[in-house]
Each structure stands twice: as C-alpha cells, then as structure tokens.
Design an enzyme around this catalytic site. Structure first.
Site, PDB file in Angstrom:
ATOM      1  N   LYS A 177       0.429   0.347   2.955  1.00 27.08           N
ATOM      2  CA  LYS A 177       0.999   1.590   3.263  1.00 27.08           C
ATOM      3  C   LYS A 177       2.372   1.341   3.938  1.00 27.08           C
ATOM      4  O   LYS A 177       3.397   2.055   3.265  1.00 27.08           O
ATOM      5  CB  LYS A 177      -0.013   2.099   4.610  1.00 27.08           C
ATOM      6  CG  LYS A 177      -1.038   2.768   4.170  1.00 27.08           C
ATOM      7  CD  LYS A 177      -2.159   3.159   5.314  1.00 27.08           C
ATOM      8  CE  LYS A 177      -3.488   3.563   4.621  1.00 27.08           C
ATOM      9  NZ  LYS A 177      -4.611   3.745   5.506  1.00 27.08           N
ATOM     10  N   GLN A 236      -5.139   3.360  11.956  1.00 25.83           N
ATOM     11  CA  GLN A 236      -6.060   2.668  10.674  1.00 25.83           C
ATOM     12  C   GLN A 236      -7.405   2.760  11.261  1.00 25.83           C
ATOM     13  O   GLN A 236      -7.705   2.066  12.438  1.00 25.83           O
ATOM     14  CB  GLN A 236      -5.582   1.437  10.389  1.00 25.83           C
ATOM     15  CG  GLN A 236      -6.293   0.755   9.390  1.00 25.83           C
ATOM     16  CD  GLN A 236      -6.096   1.502   8.129  1.00 25.83           C
ATOM     17  OE1 GLN A 236      -4.879   1.928   7.667  1.00 25.83           O
ATOM     18  NE2 GLN A 236      -7.214   1.535   7.401  1.00 25.83           N
ATOM     19  N   ASP A 251      -2.861  12.150   8.563  1.00 22.58           N
ATOM     20  CA  ASP A 251      -4.312  11.761   7.952  1.00 22.58           C
ATOM     21  C   ASP A 251      -5.266  13.128   7.684  1.00 22.58           C
ATOM     22  O   ASP A 251      -6.053  13.272   7.069  1.00 22.58           O
ATOM     23  CB  ASP A 251      -5.006  10.785   8.638  1.00 22.58           C
ATOM     24  CG  ASP A 251      -5.391   9.603   7.850  1.00 22.58           C
ATOM     25  OD1 ASP A 251      -5.035   9.661   6.830  1.00 22.58           O
ATOM     26  OD2 ASP A 251      -5.775   8.739   8.578  1.00 22.58           O
TER      27      ASP A 251
END
Ligand code: NAP
Length: 290
Positions: A50, A94, A117
């Site tokens: 990422k 994460q 997200d």
C-alpha cells in the site's frame, strides 16, 4: 465454452494511472496514513504494498507501526492524531488487529471523511441508504469495476454473494442491489449452497476456502468473481473457485492472483484522492472561494 479471463492487474493499473492524474490536479497533496499493529507477516506485506502504491500515485504516505502488545487506548490515540492531522486525508487500520484489541471499535474512531476503507458506520450507512457521497469499501468497489468491465447492464440479473462479512460480503451485496440485481447473500448456514449458486448470473465468492466453488455450482455463461485468497494443497495461491474447471462453464472469471486483489489497492488510492478532493472543496468553501 472458455471464459473471458478478467485481467484485474491491467484494469487496476489503468485506475492507478487515473488516480495519479487526479491527485496531480488537486490543490493539496493527498495523504494516506496506514496503521499496522503487531508483526503479522501477511499484514506487513499488504502494508508495504500500500505504501509503495502511494508513491506511484503521488500520494504522501504516513506509516505507523505499533507493537503487538499496544493497548486499545494507545491505538485510539494514534487514530486521533491522524484524524487531527490536516495533511492526512485517509486513514487505514490494517485488519485484523491482535485479539486483545477491539478492531471494530477502533475502525469506528476514524473520522468518516478519512475512512478510506469505508468500514465505519457513516460510510456503510450511506451505502445502504444509497445517498451517495460516501467512501465505498475498497474490495467490493474493485469487484464491481471488474463485473462492469464485462457486463454493461446488470439490471434484473440474479447475483449471489457467498460470504456476508462487513469487509466484503455485505457491501458487495449492496452494490449489486444498487445496480438493480436480484441479490442473494449466502453464508455458512445457507441450505443447498450449490443450487443457490447455480441460479446466479453473477456469482461472487468471498469465503476463504480453497477451490470450494466447483464447475457444477455455476450456471453456464455466468460471470464469476473470486475474492478468496488461499493456499491449495501444493502451497500455491488460489481462490475460493476451482478456476481450472469453472472457466469451462462461466462466460467470464477472475483469476487468483491477478483478479480482485490488485483492484483493492487501486480503489484505496482512489478513495484517498476522493477524500482529499472533498477536503479541498470544504476548505475552499469555508474560505469563501466560489
Ligand atoms: P470472513 O470475515 O471470514 O467471512 C467469510 C464468510 O464466508 C462468512 O460470511 C461465512 O459465513 C462464510 N462462510 C464460511 N464458510 C462457509 C461455507 N462453508 N459455505 C458458505 N459460506 C461460508 O472473510 P472475508 O474477510 O469476507 O474474506 C473472505 C475471503 O476473501 C478470504 O479468503 C480473504 O482473504 C479474501 N479477501 C480478499 C481481499 C482482496 O483484496 N482480494 C479482500 C478481502 C478479503 P458466516 O457469516 O455464516 O460465518
């Protein structure tokens, strides 16, 4: 019949190039903060990828690595610091976090306008209500782009999503509903899963079981999207779909690797640029610019 293999890698590359152009056109440099708790090897690889992808798209990255034994309050403080940082437009925690932490509670602490997200209540709620203007979860967003690369009109099609996680299954079902599909959410308690799957014009598998979906589960001519990431008995990366057999029945199918996976990061970058653009717009409005 041999299915069209949907090339997620190439489609994701095109999206990343578009994101880089959009980022360059903004009055602010978009910033993405990634928080990693603990030393899970798979999570470390995802985070590294990422951060690397940010560099290629003109997005500034902020990385926070916290030890596995960190407290809930310490992770919450890190999230708050990024919420308050005007150079950060997107925050990603994460997942999964170590078992002693409440990952869902932590995700809900991310400011909705930075929730790239799309897993917070505000953005998930906007998706369900169909209000628009929210940040859509990255993997289902990417899967939908792949579906639309082969199907121009989804209206009235039967769609079956296997898996009902907050991360993927639920938002995927909502996106398909928005496209006027008739949607079935299947899960571990679904009876006669094979027959349910056979109804699908669009079959999306997100379970985490290697090669579970067999050729005789698939309607001839269906579009099959494989989200699963597993290892087969030989240790090879594979999806939830028995790719070699199903590609002889489906009209289009995503491979693993090289299908949905690359789309997730591309959509994360896209959401970060959208979040930065929205911030820039709000600031311009607040300062009285037209
Ligand atoms: P998850 O939270 O573990 O959810 C799995 C879902 O599968 C649950 O809804 C579960 O049903 C259902 N399920 C389990 N066994 C089943 C069975 N035998 N028959 C039917 N349904 C069954 O997983 P997830 O986070 O959604 O991820 C699913 C897979 O996608 C994993 O392999 C993950 O690694 C992969 N993934 C890939 C990406 C990517 O970027 N490519 C992103 C996210 C996830 P219940 O709800 O009834 O328990």
């Amino acid at each position: 019949m041999s299915a069209i293999i949907i090339d997620g890698k190439t489609i994701a590359q095109g999206l990343r190039e578009q994101v880089a152009r959009d980022a360059a056109a903004l009055p602010v440099k978009p910033g993405l903060a990634v928080i990693l708790v603990g030393d899970d090897p798979a999570s470390q690889i995802y985070v590294r990828n990422k951060i690397k992808a940010c560099e290629g798209a003109g997005i500034r990255s902020f990385e926070s690595r916290l030890p596995g034994k960190v407290s809930q309050a310490e992770v919450a403080a890190e999230i708050q610091a990024f919420n308050d940082n005007p150079n950060v437009h997107g925050i990603l925690l994460q997942l999964p976090v170590p078992a002693h932490l409440d990952g869902n509670k932590l995700v809900q602490m991310i400011a909705p306008e930075k929730d790239v997200d799309g897993l917070g209540i505000v953005n998930a709620g906007k998706l369900i209500l169909g209000t628009g203007g929210g940040l859509v979860a990255c993997t289902p967003q990417g899967a939908m782009i792949l579906i639309k690369s082969v199907l121009k009109d989804l209206s009235g099609l039967e769609a079956v999503v296997i898996g009902r996680s907050n991360l993927f299954g639920k938002p995927m079902a909502q996106l398909l509903l928005q496209e006027n599909c008739t949607v079935t959410s299947a899960h571990s308690r679904t009876k006669d899963l094979r027959e349910v799957c056979k109804r699908a014009d669009i079959l999306v598998a997100a379970v985490g079981r290697a090669k579970m979906v067999k050729a005789d589960w698939v309607k001839p001519g269906a579009c099959v999207i494989d989200v699963g990431i597993n290892r087969d008995e030989a240790g090879q990366l594979c999806g939830d779909v028995d790719f070699a057999a199903v590609k002889g029945v489906a009209s289009s199918i995503t491979p693993v690797p090289g299908g949905v996976g690359p789309m997730t990061i591309a959509c994360l970058l896209s959401n970060t640029v959208l979040a930065a653009a929205a911030t820039a717009k709000r600031r311009a409005k607040a300062s009285g610019e037209p």
